[in-house]
Design an enzyme around this catalytic site. Structure first.
Site, short mmCIF file in Angstrom:
data_model
loop_
_atom_site.label_atom_id
_atom_site.label_comp_id
_atom_site.label_asym_id
_atom_site.label_seq_id
_atom_site.Cartn_x
_atom_site.Cartn_y
_atom_site.Cartn_z
N GLU A 177 -3.47 7.66 -3.34
CA GLU A 177 -4.29 7.28 -4.45
C GLU A 177 -5.66 7.96 -4.62
O GLU A 177 -6.13 7.83 -3.70
CB GLU A 177 -4.22 5.70 -4.71
N HIS A 198 -1.13 0.84 -9.46
CA HIS A 198 -1.82 -0.27 -8.56
C HIS A 198 -2.05 -1.33 -9.18
O HIS A 198 -3.51 -1.72 -9.13
CB HIS A 198 -2.78 0.57 -7.64
N ARG A 229 0.91 -1.09 -0.02
CA ARG A 229 -0.17 -0.24 0.01
C ARG A 229 0.84 1.22 0.09
O ARG A 229 1.88 1.21 0.67
CB ARG A 229 -0.96 0.08 1.33
N1 LIG Z 1 -0.39 -3.87 -5.36
C1 LIG Z 1 -1.11 -4.64 -5.66
O1 LIG Z 1 -1.79 -4.77 -6.42
C2 LIG Z 1 -1.60 -5.61 -4.16
C3 LIG Z 1 -2.08 -6.79 -4.38
C4 LIG Z 1 -2.51 -7.75 -3.40
C5 LIG Z 1 -2.14 -7.01 -2.14
N2 LIG Z 1 -1.58 -5.79 -1.95
C6 LIG Z 1 -1.31 -5.41 -0.52
O2 LIG Z 1 -0.16 -6.39 0.07
C7 LIG Z 1 -0.54 -6.78 1.18
C8 LIG Z 1 -0.08 -8.11 1.69
O3 LIG Z 1 -0.76 -9.22 1.18
P1 LIG Z 1 -0.41 -10.60 1.51
O4 LIG Z 1 -1.74 -11.56 0.77
O5 LIG Z 1 0.80 -11.01 1.60
O6 LIG Z 1 -1.05 -10.29 2.93
P2 LIG Z 1 -0.86 -11.39 4.30
O7 LIG Z 1 -1.62 -11.01 5.39
O8 LIG Z 1 -0.97 -12.74 3.86
O9 LIG Z 1 0.68 -11.28 4.67
C9 LIG Z 1 1.13 -10.16 5.09
C10 LIG Z 1 2.28 -10.24 6.09
O10 LIG Z 1 2.82 -9.13 6.57
C11 LIG Z 1 3.22 -9.16 7.78
N3 LIG Z 1 3.64 -7.78 8.67
C12 LIG Z 1 2.37 -7.14 8.97
N4 LIG Z 1 3.08 -6.12 9.75
C13 LIG Z 1 4.23 -6.24 9.46
C14 LIG Z 1 5.56 -5.07 9.69
N5 LIG Z 1 5.48 -4.31 10.27
N6 LIG Z 1 6.74 -5.74 9.21
C15 LIG Z 1 6.96 -6.85 8.38
N7 LIG Z 1 5.88 -7.93 8.32
C16 LIG Z 1 4.70 -7.30 8.68
C17 LIG Z 1 2.08 -10.14 8.52
O11 LIG Z 1 2.55 -10.64 9.57
C18 LIG Z 1 1.95 -11.15 7.24
O12 LIG Z 1 2.75 -12.31 7.15
C19 LIG Z 1 -1.97 -6.72 1.29
O13 LIG Z 1 -2.60 -6.32 2.66
C20 LIG Z 1 -2.51 -5.35 0.51
O14 LIG Z 1 -2.64 -4.25 1.14
C21 LIG Z 1 -1.19 -5.06 -2.90
O1 LIG Z 2 -5.65 -5.61 -2.01
C1 LIG Z 2 -5.54 -6.11 -3.01
O2 LIG Z 2 -5.98 -7.34 -3.41
C2 LIG Z 2 -4.82 -5.34 -4.02
O3 LIG Z 2 -4.17 -3.93 -3.60
C3 LIG Z 2 -5.78 -5.08 -5.48
O4 LIG Z 2 -4.77 -4.77 -6.51
C4 LIG Z 2 -6.66 -4.01 -5.07
O5 LIG Z 2 -7.18 -3.68 -6.30
P1 LIG Z 2 -8.43 -2.78 -6.34
O6 LIG Z 2 -9.52 -3.43 -5.41
O7 LIG Z 2 -8.10 -1.48 -6.04
O8 LIG Z 2 -8.99 -2.64 -7.86
#
Ligand SMILES: NC(=O)c1ccc[n+]([C@@H]2O[C@H](COP(=O)([O-])OP(=O)(O)OC[C@H]3O[C@@H](n4cnc5c(N)ncnc54)[C@H](O)[C@@H]3O)[C@@H](O)[C@H]2O)c1
Ligand SMILES: O=C(O)[C@H](O)[C@H](O)COP(=O)(O)O
Length: 377
Positions: A241, A258, A207
């Site tokens: 964003e 994103h 994020r």
């Molecule tokens: N850019 C994108 O399109 C996109 C897509 C999917 C997810 N995301 C983001 O990525 C994040 C992570 O996704 P995920 O499926 O791996 O989630 P998840 O919950 O499976 O894993 C997140 C991990 O981060 C760890 N964590 C929490 N606080 C922390 C800290 N201060 N330092 C280090 N580690 C820490 C948690 O213990 C956990 O293991 C989501 O919450 C979402 O915000 C972005």
């Molecule tokens: O949290 C997620 O799964 C990802 O950040 C995902 O890309 C969010 O996409 P959006 O819901 O903004 O279309």
């Protein structure tokens, strides 16, 4: 049954048409009045599900987000109102991991380094971090893992300071949190950004607010003024964003809107997971399956010697499937004209490696093995 579904949730009609009346909405424009007649609400990350949105909800019994991140949902409020909530954990983890690896190969080409000579720190090792860890390990790349929660019960984790100071590549995959023992808001900030190596690659696909973007810009400008090496920067997510810090784009090697999780499979898995949760909520049988809906890629052969001789061949194959420079060009050329949300709503199809059809071909005459890859062109 009134089912309100964000316009950016794919295959919604395939999955939900038989469960009720579907109303599509634009994620940032949903109103409390619309929600007042909804029984089921399915959103994406740009819809803030809070007291303002729910203050007229009379029949709402289920809220789902077709995303991994939940920071846009007031889960406590939903619990207080007795409204069932679910997200789509891990749905697009592979998509994000592939975005990171494709971006790393762009950087290795642009700055002429071999990934095998680098150490990668993964900050946040959950579904996405683990998917990335597995792929990078398979490629033989050295890793450092930073995850305080997992560190409490598991071995082989390092703290943030160590992860920042000892890695050539730092990639963030934490949720956005502001409370708890290890909040992630501005996890990388003006106090610790100087810990990064001079010759560092920095990636944020978590994020935007996990990295203080103003501090990042200040560090980029400082390095420029001091004639120091620039941070090799990949930003898929941005503070505030859909209005990113525009000055930061100049210092970014790969800038995208994103979309790291936006493979077709990643988004569609989110829909399927919500469908399964809604069926459970309504005590209905699960009869629809994504693998019957996803188009099978047309086979266009790329024959590679499976013991690839160099990073060059591997890089070519990876970028043939997905090259983030496409998204960077769209971002730089169309952000000002069409806007951040337009880029995401009109994201071109991207398939995951998981959709590739891999087949080993053994050419006995030459004693060679080949890997036949079929994928969309
Ligand atoms: N850019 C994108 O399109 C996109 C897509 C999917 C997810 N995301 C983001 O990525 C994040 C992570 O996704 P995920 O499926 O791996 O989630 P998840 O919950 O499976 O894993 C997140 C991990 O981060 C760890 N964590 C929490 N606080 C922390 C800290 N201060 N330092 C280090 N580690 C820490 C948690 O213990 C956990 O293991 C989501 O919450 C979402 O915000 C972005
Ligand atoms: O949290 C997620 O799964 C990802 O950040 C995902 O890309 C969010 O996409 P959006 O819901 O903004 O279309």
């Amino acid at each position: 049954m009134n089912i309100f579904i964000d316009e950016n949730i794919p295959y919604a009609e395939d999955f939900f048409a038989e469960l009720g009346n579907i109303t599509r909405f634009a994620g940032r424009e949903l109103t409390a009045e619309q929600v007042s007649v909804a029984d089921i609400l399915l959103v994406r990350s740009i819809t803030k599900v809070n007291s303002q949105l729910l203050n007229q909800a009379k029949n709402l019994s289920f809220v789902g987000t077709a995303t991994i991140g939940e920071d846009h949902i007031d889960k406590t409020l939903l619990q207080q109102k007795g409204i069932t909530f679910t997200s789509a954990p891990g749905c697009n983890a592979i998509s994000v991991a592939e975005y990171v690896i494709s971006s790393l190969y762009v950087l290795s080409e642009k700055y002429n380094f071999n990934l095998l000579d680098k150490t990668v720190s993964i900050i946040g090792v959950g579904n996405i971090g683990k998917a990335l860890q597995n792929k990078l390990m398979a490629l033989g790349i050295n890793l450092l893992l930073c995850d305080p929660e997992r560190d409490q019960t598991e071995e082989d984790f390092v703290d943030l300071e160590y992860a920042l100071t000892h890695a050539d590549i730092v990639t963030f995959h934490t949720p956005l949190t502001s409370t708890g023992k290890s909040p992630t808001f501005h996890l990388l900030n003006e106090e610790n950004i100087h810990l990064l190596k001079q010759d560092v690659c920095l990636i944020n696909a978590s994020r935007g607010e996990v990295i203080d973007n103003q501090a990042l810009l200040a560090e980029a400008i400082r390095r420029e003024k001091q004639n120091e090496l620039p941070i090799k920067l990949v930003l898929d997510v941005w503070e505030n964003e859909p209005t990113p810090l525009l000055e930061l784009i100049k210092y970014t090697d790969i800038a995208s809107a994103h979309i790291a999780g936006y493979s077709l499979e990643g988004k569609a898995r989110g829909t399927e997971m919500l469908y399964q949760s809604v069926c459970q909520h309504l005590n209905l049988p699960i009869v629809k399956r994504l693998d019957k809906l996803l188009p099978v890629p047309s086979v266009t052969n790329l024959v590679l010697n499976n013991e690839y001789q160099s990073e060059t061949q591997l890089k070519a194959a990876i970028h043939l499937v997905y090259d983030p420079r496409r998204d960077d060009a769209l971002f730089r050329n169309l952000l000002a004209k069409n806007g951040f949300d337009w880029l995401r709503k009109n994201y071109p199809i991207r398939r995951e490696w998981s959709s590739l059809k891999l087949e080993r071909i053994t050419n006995n005459e030459k004693g060679l093995n080949f890997l036949k890859i079929g994928f969309d062109i």
